[in-house]
Design an enzyme around this catalytic site. Sequence first.
Site, PDB file in Angstrom:
ATOM      1  N   THR A  14       0.821  -1.221   0.000  1.00 53.67           N
ATOM      2  CA  THR A  14       0.000   0.000   0.000  1.00 53.67           C
ATOM      3  C   THR A  14       0.852   1.268   0.000  1.00 53.67           C
ATOM      4  OG1 THR A  14      -1.836  -1.099   1.095  1.00 53.67           O
ATOM      5  CG2 THR A  14      -1.723   1.276   1.366  1.00 53.67           C
ATOM      6  N   THR A  89       1.481  -4.436   4.171  1.00 49.15           N
ATOM      7  CA  THR A  89       1.281  -4.759   5.590  1.00 49.15           C
ATOM      8  C   THR A  89       0.634  -6.118   5.814  1.00 49.15           C
ATOM      9  OG1 THR A  89      -0.869  -3.671   5.608  1.00 49.15           O
ATOM     10  CG2 THR A  89       1.036  -2.327   6.220  1.00 49.15           C
ATOM     11  N   ASP A  90      -0.012  -6.645   4.755  1.00 40.75           N
ATOM     12  CA  ASP A  90      -0.748  -7.904   4.953  1.00 40.75           C
ATOM     13  C   ASP A  90       0.153  -9.022   5.465  1.00 40.75           C
ATOM     14  OD1 ASP A  90      -2.958  -6.597   4.057  1.00 40.75           O
ATOM     15  OD2 ASP A  90      -3.182  -7.719   2.190  1.00 40.75           O
TER      16      ASP A  90
HETATM   17  N1  ASP Z   1      -3.253  -3.859   2.702  1.00 41.80           N
HETATM   18  C1  ASP Z   1      -1.936  -4.172   2.270  1.00 41.80           C
HETATM   19  C2  ASP Z   1      -0.940  -3.088   2.644  1.00 41.80           C
HETATM   20  O1  ASP Z   1      -1.203  -2.441   3.595  1.00 41.80           O
HETATM   21  C3  ASP Z   1      -1.813  -4.610   0.899  1.00 41.80           C
HETATM   22  C4  ASP Z   1      -0.534  -5.361   0.802  1.00 41.80           C
HETATM   23  O2  ASP Z   1      -0.144  -6.031   1.739  1.00 41.80           O
HETATM   24  O3  ASP Z   1       0.106  -5.249  -0.237  1.00 41.80           O
HETATM   25  O4  ASP Z   1       0.074  -2.872   2.065  1.00 41.80           O
END
Ligand code: ASP
Length: 335
Positions: A14, A89-90
Amino acid sequence: MDQPKIAVFALGGTIATQPGQSAGLIPTLTGEALVRTVPQLADLASLEVTTFRQLPGPDLAFADLEALASAIENAASAGADGIVVTQGTDTIEETAFVLDRIVASDVPVIVTGAMRSPVAPGADGPANLLAAVRVAASPAARDLGTLVVFDDDIHAARFVTKAHTSRPSAFRSRPSGPLGFVVEQRVRMVAHVNRLPPIGRCASPQRHRVALVTLGLDDDGALIELAANQGYSGVVIEGYGGGHVSGVAAQAVGRVSPNIPVVIASRTGAGEVLSGTYGFPGSEIDLGERGAIRAGWLDGIKARILLTLLLRHEANDIARHFALWGGGTAASAAR
Ligand code: ASP
């Protein structure tokens, strides 16, 4: 005075997203473009930026992280004082633990990302990146293994978990709290972890799939045997409470564990798997007798990471490695 040298490796996520051609955000910003959005970085450190991958967090693989570990070690040998990794973050709670377990260097390795995209109001990526570089440049962050810096908290890789789907404060440490925080221009460490020796790496690790099976009420554990029959190299079970399964599932554990490692964690997400309290079929004592390895206080997600790394890098005593985290078998337990 010379500025600290920080190597930044951008992996996507993200923090690097922009609106795509069709609906939704995709990680297309390069590391160089990302760093340009935070001009304050120039006052802090001399940065060497590499766009290492441009992937969403769920698409990162063990091979990407092993390649990154080598690149980190090379950067440290070439004089980097600290490392910052930006990514989705995933999977941060997993990738940070991978780096913690395989990077053979005491240079600070800081992983960060963003919950809000660069085009969202209140985007958190720039502040997280600035704080991450600050921590990476701090001697106080040395020899603590990999750290996750997020929302001005400093988490140890072994403790950190993503605990919210969307808030900028999505990260938590458990069973203890964060090791420190960033305030104004200061890096404040308030706790310490003893770094465990990294896992020795093979030159060409083989792919190993490890299943993570969470049990629910009236669960016969059929997925445990299915995983073994489908060619998985190991199974981590998130069992009930102190690390229990049903009597029927215990029989599946007993059939599978002579062939592939079966590790028992707890689906509760906190506390250590028990070793000697209950004696019913499917209890921790029974599962130990059937050959299962206790995950200790690692949750199922991190136990799966550890077991996969041990298999990929041909570690010869899996139970002994889990004993370092309070688990293992009766013979290997660190009491
Ligand atoms: N929601 C995720 C992020 O915060 C998407 C990912 O992991 O690419 O980056």
